[in-house]
Design a protein around this motif. Sequence first.
Motif, PDB file in Angstrom:
ATOM      1  N   GLU A  88      78.395  60.126  19.661  1.00 30.26           N
ATOM      2  CA  GLU A  88      79.027  61.278  19.021  1.00 30.26           C
ATOM      3  C   GLU A  88      78.173  62.537  19.120  1.00 30.26           C
ATOM      4  OE1 GLU A  88      79.614  60.049  15.041  1.00 30.26           O
ATOM      5  OE2 GLU A  88      81.125  58.550  15.564  1.00 30.26           O
ATOM      6  N   GLY A  89      76.974  62.420  19.659  1.00 28.09           N
ATOM      7  CA  GLY A  89      76.094  63.563  19.796  1.00 28.09           C
ATOM      8  C   GLY A  89      75.154  63.762  18.626  1.00 28.09           C
ATOM      9  N   LYS A  90      75.086  62.786  17.741  1.00 31.00           N
ATOM     10  CA  LYS A  90      74.190  62.888  16.592  1.00 31.00           C
ATOM     11  C   LYS A  90      72.814  62.347  16.951  1.00 31.00           C
ATOM     12  CE  LYS A  90      77.880  62.480  13.251  1.00 31.00           C
ATOM     13  NZ  LYS A  90      78.412  61.700  12.139  1.00 31.00           N
ATOM     14  N   ILE A  91      71.794  62.926  16.341  1.00 31.82           N
ATOM     15  CA  ILE A  91      70.412  62.530  16.593  1.00 31.82           C
ATOM     16  C   ILE A  91      69.815  62.036  15.281  1.00 31.82           C
ATOM     17  CG2 ILE A  91      68.138  63.341  17.312  1.00 31.82           C
ATOM     18  CD1 ILE A  91      69.594  65.534  18.894  1.00 31.82           C
ATOM     19  N   ALA A  92      69.083  60.917  15.355  1.00 25.76           N
ATOM     20  CA  ALA A  92      68.424  60.371  14.168  1.00 25.76           C
ATOM     21  C   ALA A  92      66.970  60.075  14.495  1.00 25.76           C
ATOM     22  CB  ALA A  92      69.121  59.098  13.719  1.00 25.76           C
ATOM     23  N   LEU A  93      66.105  60.297  13.531  1.00 18.95           N
ATOM     24  CA  LEU A  93      64.687  59.958  13.649  1.00 18.95           C
ATOM     25  C   LEU A  93      64.414  58.748  12.765  1.00 18.95           C
ATOM     26  CD1 LEU A  93      63.015  63.458  13.383  1.00 18.95           C
ATOM     27  CD2 LEU A  93      63.170  62.032  15.403  1.00 18.95           C
ATOM     28  N   TYR A  94      63.674  57.771  13.301  1.00 23.68           N
ATOM     29  CA  TYR A  94      63.334  56.570  12.548  1.00 23.68           C
ATOM     30  C   TYR A  94      61.829  56.385  12.553  1.00 23.68           C
ATOM     31  CZ  TYR A  94      68.267  55.407  12.832  1.00 23.68           C
ATOM     32  OH  TYR A  94      69.625  55.444  12.722  1.00 23.68           O
ATOM     33  N   ALA A  95      61.284  56.145  11.370  1.00 30.16           N
ATOM     34  CA  ALA A  95      59.855  55.875  11.260  1.00 30.16           C
ATOM     35  C   ALA A  95      59.544  54.525  11.894  1.00 30.16           C
ATOM     36  CB  ALA A  95      59.434  55.875   9.797  1.00 30.16           C
ATOM     37  N   LYS A  96      58.347  54.390  12.427  1.00 33.56           N
ATOM     38  CA  LYS A  96      57.951  53.170  13.118  1.00 33.56           C
ATOM     39  C   LYS A  96      57.969  51.955  12.189  1.00 33.56           C
ATOM     40  CE  LYS A  96      54.484  51.676  16.383  1.00 33.56           C
ATOM     41  NZ  LYS A  96      53.268  52.039  17.077  1.00 33.56           N
ATOM     42  N   GLU A  97      57.733  52.160  10.898  1.00 38.77           N
ATOM     43  CA  GLU A  97      57.685  51.063   9.942  1.00 38.77           C
ATOM     44  C   GLU A  97      59.058  50.694   9.381  1.00 38.77           C
ATOM     45  OE1 GLU A  97      56.030  53.988   9.420  1.00 38.77           O
ATOM     46  OE2 GLU A  97      54.078  53.415  10.219  1.00 38.77           O
ATOM     47  N   SER A  98      60.117  51.398   9.749  1.00 42.41           N
ATOM     48  CA  SER A  98      61.436  51.177   9.157  1.00 42.41           C
ATOM     49  C   SER A  98      62.146  49.983   9.793  1.00 42.41           C
ATOM     50  CB  SER A  98      62.299  52.429   9.318  1.00 42.41           C
ATOM     51  OG  SER A  98      62.655  52.609  10.667  1.00 42.41           O
ATOM     52  N   PRO A  99      63.049  49.341   9.058  1.00 36.97           N
ATOM     53  CA  PRO A  99      63.821  48.226   9.611  1.00 36.97           C
ATOM     54  C   PRO A  99      64.764  48.662  10.738  1.00 36.97           C
ATOM     55  CG  PRO A  99      64.413  48.614   7.310  1.00 36.97           C
ATOM     56  CD  PRO A  99      63.301  49.548   7.646  1.00 36.97           C
TER      57      PRO A  99
END
Length: 62
Positions: A27-38
């Motif tokens: 859909e063109g959305k961008i998300a950032l995820y921390a390295k420690e996240s599930p």
Amino acid sequence: MFSKSHPCLRASMLPKRYGWGVHFNAEGKIALYAKESPEYDHFTSHEDAGVKLLNAMRSKRS
């Protein structure tokens, strides 16, 4: 627009130095995820889910 990879975020310090994951969806959305996240573990451990893993870009040429 999203058929190509996005070097602008792959070249930032978030994935290069700090290990954050950047996810682009259809859909063109961008998300950032921390390295420690599930969520980060889910995306990096399930390669068969259609997720293409790319490394962050280098700062210098070899």
